[in-house]
Write a protein that holds these residues in place. Structure first.
Motif: not given
Length: 143
Positions: A97-124
């Motif tokens: 997942a390319g995880l570094e210090k900065e993360l984003v954790v999202t709740g997606v109903g039945a599960h959560a997701e952990i993202w590299n913060a830069d990857a999440w921001n680009a995806y969003a």
């Protein structure tokens, strides 16, 4: 139900503190595994067992089903939150997942997701306009 977006940090030992609103649902144990778009999926033990039962119904004669099973289950790691509500993300999953210090954790109903913060921001950023402008029913019967 797991909802919301949070920005915890990954510590030097590969641990992340679960968002307070997720703790009750995940207190009985979690399973972390590879997700799509290079994020990690976090399931409660109970929800992972439910998902696993559905996966077991996939025909082994289908190559895509076999490929999915292999990637999804071979990367899975069970854990129990510690007394400070931290879980350890194994190195192979952090690398995936390319995880570094900065993360984003999202709740997606039945599960959560952990993202590299830069990857999440680009995806969003790439998907917010498409979401806002959807004209067709994506999930039948939802609206």
């Amino acid at each position: 139900m797991l909802l919301g977006t949070y920005t915890p940090k990954l510590d030097d030992k590969g641990r992340v503190i679960l968002p307070a609103k997720f703790r009750e649902d995940l207190a009985g144990g979690i399973v972390v595994t590879r997700g799509q778009e290079r994020c990690l999926y976090v399931f409660s033990q109970h929800e992972f067992e439910r998902v696993h039962e559905r996966i077991r119904e996939a025909p082994l004669s289908n190559k895509q089903a076999r490929d999915f099973l292999r990637m999804f289950l071979s990367g899975a790691s069970a854990d129990m939150p510690d007394s400070q509500n931290r879980i350890t993300v194994p190195q192979p999953l952090r690398t995936y997942a390319g995880l570094e210090k900065e993360l984003v954790v999202t709740g997606v109903g039945a599960h959560a997701e952990i993202w590299n913060a830069d990857a999440w921001n680009a995806y969003a950023e790439a998907n917010e306009e498409t979401y806002a402008e959807m004209e067709q029913e994506v999930i039948p019967g939802l609206f």
